[in-house]
Design an enzyme around this catalytic site. Structure first.
Site, PDB file in Angstrom:
ATOM      1  N   ARG A  14       0.842  -1.205   0.000  1.00 40.67           N
ATOM      2  CA  ARG A  14       0.000   0.000   0.000  1.00 40.67           C
ATOM      3  C   ARG A  14       0.870   1.245   0.000  1.00 40.67           C
ATOM      4  O   ARG A  14       0.658   2.177  -0.775  1.00 40.67           O
ATOM      5  CB  ARG A  14      -0.901   0.032   1.239  1.00 40.67           C
ATOM      6  CG  ARG A  14      -2.028  -0.972   1.275  1.00 40.67           C
ATOM      7  CD  ARG A  14      -2.892  -0.703   2.510  1.00 40.67           C
ATOM      8  NE  ARG A  14      -3.924  -1.709   2.665  1.00 40.67           N
ATOM      9  CZ  ARG A  14      -3.781  -2.819   3.367  1.00 40.67           C
ATOM     10  NH1 ARG A  14      -2.630  -3.073   3.974  1.00 40.67           N
ATOM     11  NH2 ARG A  14      -4.780  -3.681   3.483  1.00 40.67           N
ATOM     12  N   ILE A  15       1.852   1.257   0.903  1.00 36.66           N
ATOM     13  CA  ILE A  15       2.718   2.429   1.007  1.00 36.66           C
ATOM     14  C   ILE A  15       3.579   2.544  -0.236  1.00 36.66           C
ATOM     15  O   ILE A  15       3.748   3.637  -0.801  1.00 36.66           O
ATOM     16  CB  ILE A  15       3.581   2.350   2.273  1.00 36.66           C
ATOM     17  CG1 ILE A  15       2.681   2.357   3.509  1.00 36.66           C
ATOM     18  CG2 ILE A  15       4.577   3.504   2.329  1.00 36.66           C
ATOM     19  CD1 ILE A  15       3.386   1.976   4.802  1.00 36.66           C
ATOM     20  N   ASP A  68       9.501  -6.286  -6.932  1.00 39.49           N
ATOM     21  CA  ASP A  68       8.405  -6.947  -6.217  1.00 39.49           C
ATOM     22  C   ASP A  68       8.110  -8.239  -6.956  1.00 39.49           C
ATOM     23  O   ASP A  68       7.614  -8.204  -8.086  1.00 39.49           O
ATOM     24  CB  ASP A  68       7.167  -6.061  -6.167  1.00 39.49           C
ATOM     25  CG  ASP A  68       6.080  -6.644  -5.266  1.00 39.49           C
ATOM     26  OD1 ASP A  68       5.811  -7.860  -5.374  1.00 39.49           O
ATOM     27  OD2 ASP A  68       5.504  -5.902  -4.460  1.00 39.49           O
ATOM     28  N   ALA A  94       9.719   0.782   6.655  1.00 37.18           N
ATOM     29  CA  ALA A  94       8.958  -0.472   6.699  1.00 37.18           C
ATOM     30  C   ALA A  94       9.202  -1.192   8.017  1.00 37.18           C
ATOM     31  O   ALA A  94       8.501  -0.956   8.999  1.00 37.18           O
ATOM     32  CB  ALA A  94       9.320  -1.340   5.498  1.00 37.18           C
ATOM     33  N   ARG A  95      10.180  -2.055   8.056  1.00 41.88           N
ATOM     34  CA  ARG A  95      10.547  -2.776   9.276  1.00 41.88           C
ATOM     35  C   ARG A  95      12.063  -2.858   9.339  1.00 41.88           C
ATOM     36  O   ARG A  95      12.732  -3.091   8.318  1.00 41.88           O
ATOM     37  CB  ARG A  95       9.950  -4.191   9.287  1.00 41.88           C
ATOM     38  CG  ARG A  95       8.427  -4.212   9.463  1.00 41.88           C
ATOM     39  CD  ARG A  95       8.024  -3.767  10.865  1.00 41.88           C
ATOM     40  NE  ARG A  95       6.592  -3.904  11.112  1.00 41.88           N
ATOM     41  CZ  ARG A  95       5.704  -2.931  10.939  1.00 41.88           C
ATOM     42  NH1 ARG A  95       6.114  -1.748  10.490  1.00 41.88           N
ATOM     43  NH2 ARG A  95       4.426  -3.129  11.201  1.00 41.88           N
ATOM     44  N   ASP A 126      13.361   5.265   9.852  1.00 41.64           N
ATOM     45  CA  ASP A 126      12.285   5.458  10.821  1.00 41.64           C
ATOM     46  C   ASP A 126      12.060   4.187  11.626  1.00 41.64           C
ATOM     47  O   ASP A 126      11.316   4.188  12.601  1.00 41.64           O
ATOM     48  CB  ASP A 126      10.991   5.858  10.107  1.00 41.64           C
ATOM     49  CG  ASP A 126       9.923   6.326  11.086  1.00 41.64           C
ATOM     50  OD1 ASP A 126      10.229   7.190  11.918  1.00 41.64           O
ATOM     51  OD2 ASP A 126       8.782   5.810  11.022  1.00 41.64           O
ATOM     52  N   GLU A 178      14.677  -2.321  17.680  1.00 42.74           N
ATOM     53  CA  GLU A 178      13.970  -1.047  17.816  1.00 42.74           C
ATOM     54  C   GLU A 178      13.453  -0.913  19.236  1.00 42.74           C
ATOM     55  O   GLU A 178      12.646  -1.754  19.664  1.00 42.74           O
ATOM     56  CB  GLU A 178      12.809  -0.986  16.822  1.00 42.74           C
ATOM     57  CG  GLU A 178      12.125   0.364  16.782  1.00 42.74           C
ATOM     58  CD  GLU A 178      11.121   0.485  15.656  1.00 42.74           C
ATOM     59  OE1 GLU A 178      11.514   0.296  14.485  1.00 42.74           O
ATOM     60  OE2 GLU A 178       9.948   0.735  15.965  1.00 42.74           O
ATOM     61  N   HIS A 230      10.126   5.911  14.762  1.00 39.92           N
ATOM     62  CA  HIS A 230       8.933   5.244  14.211  1.00 39.92           C
ATOM     63  C   HIS A 230       7.752   6.216  14.182  1.00 39.92           C
ATOM     64  O   HIS A 230       6.655   5.911  14.663  1.00 39.92           O
ATOM     65  CB  HIS A 230       8.601   4.005  15.038  1.00 39.92           C
ATOM     66  CG  HIS A 230       7.896   2.939  14.250  1.00 39.92           C
ATOM     67  ND1 HIS A 230       8.132   1.603  14.415  1.00 39.92           N
ATOM     68  CD2 HIS A 230       6.960   3.025  13.274  1.00 39.92           C
ATOM     69  CE1 HIS A 230       7.367   0.886  13.592  1.00 39.92           C
ATOM     70  NE2 HIS A 230       6.650   1.737  12.886  1.00 39.92           N
TER      71      HIS A 230
END
Length: 335
Positions: free
Chosen positions: A165-166, A185, A245-246, A269, A274, A293
């Site tokens: 989505r992002i 992708d 993302a992660r 971010d 984390e 984040h």
């Protein structure tokens, strides 16, 4: 007059006022009985059993406990879980789907500020703004900074990892810039990537060709350290990595070494772990910006999540398709 369905909130107190401001509660009341005095942060606390017994819609957000078989057994009338936040992977047990309960997530709404943050990071990263700002703050004459060729977003090649989505929102926003866009992708064909305004390439080629790389893939066992030491080494000198993302998608140790050498820059971010431990070298590097984040909905942006969840409830009552429905087969591929 027919009885109206009952909506119950399960959301942290700090999040409730921003996600569900008064005007939104008033809108919700036009469709449902709202137990707004009950905001569950535990399904075992005072009043939880009574609230669950009557709930037909559970409006959830940050701070909601996991909804498992025990919880849905206590909520025999529950029709839908409407999550006014992002991923529901850690929130809903498979038993929820097995009971036929509808699940919706406002991840689509939360994607908007993340995409906006990503574009800002790409613009500033392409100018090497963070390293240059620290150089200036240290008292150096700005005329002594000689960035040379290759700064600025104009005429760059931007590599987008993941058409999530992002990722799709980022691709959409990149159309406003004079850049070449690569997309990696494995779920998309070259024709599908072209429709999104990008050239489909494998991840190694994306790394070799991109001036800036932005990560939007899900965190899965097979995507851990997707950008490992080998792939980070493929990035051109002075490339910029943006990760919203992660953290697990990037090998932190390898990235630290690349950034410490000055060869790469990064806007992060999310990190792995984390948060990073105090004193981690990445915090002190002039060419690295780490934010806590915060790319997702913050402050005024929070109400967009509540608006999405309330609109989903309205669509359910009207018999219209949901915009954020989550199916069990989606979960392995979400963040």
């Amino acid at each position: 007059m027919p009885r109206r369905p009952v909506a119950v909130f399960a959301i942290a107190p700090w999040a409730f006022p921003g996600v569900f401001p008064p005007h939104l509660i008033a809108r919700l009341r036009r469709s449902a009985e709202v137990a707004d005095a009950v905001r569950l942060t535990s399904f075992d606390g005072p009043g939880a059993a009574e609230a669950l017994a009557g709930a037909e819609f559970l409006l959830t957000g940050w701070g909601c406990p996991r909804i498992d078989a025990r919880i849905i057994a206590a909520a025999p009338r529950l029709r839908a879980v409407l999550h006014a936040a992002g991923s529901v992977k850690a929130l809903v047990d498979p038993a929820v789907f097995e009971r036929g309960i509808t699940v919706s997530s406002a991840a689509q709404a939360n994607a908007v500020p993340v995409a906006d943050y990503t574009i800002a990071a790409l613009v500033l990263g392409a100018k090497l703004a963070f390293a240059r700002a620290r150089h200036y703050a240290a008292g150096h004459d700005r005329a002594l900074w000689q960035p040379g060729d290759g700064t600025g977003l104009h005429d760059c090649t931007v590599g987008v990892i993941g058409a999530s989505r992002i990722g799709r929102l980022v691709l959409q926003r990149l159309r406003a810039f004079d850049v070449r866009v690569l997309l990696s992708d494995p779920t998309l064909t070259p024709a599908e990537a072209a429709l999104l305004g990008a050239e489909a390439v494998d991840l190694d080629e994306l790394c070799r060709r991109s001036d800036l790389v932005t990560v939007h893939a899900p965190a899965l066992p097979e995507t851990r350290h997707l950008l490992d030491r080998r792939r980070l080494a493929l990035l051109p000198d002075r490339a910029v990595l943006v990760n919203t993302a992660r953290g697990s998608l990037v090998d932190t140790r390898a990235l630290t070494e690349e950034c410490a050498s000055g060869r790469l820059s990064a806007v992060l971010d999310v990190t792995d772990p984390e948060p990073l431990p105090a004193g981690h070298p990445l915090f002190s590097l002039p060419n690295v910006l780490i934010t806590p984040h915060l790319a997702g909905a913050q402050g005024r942006e929070l109400r967009r999540l509540g608006e999405f969840a309330v609109a989903e409830l309205e669509r359910l009552l009207a018999g219209d398709p949901l915009r954020g429905e989550v199916l069990p087969e989606h979960l392995p591929y979400t963040a």
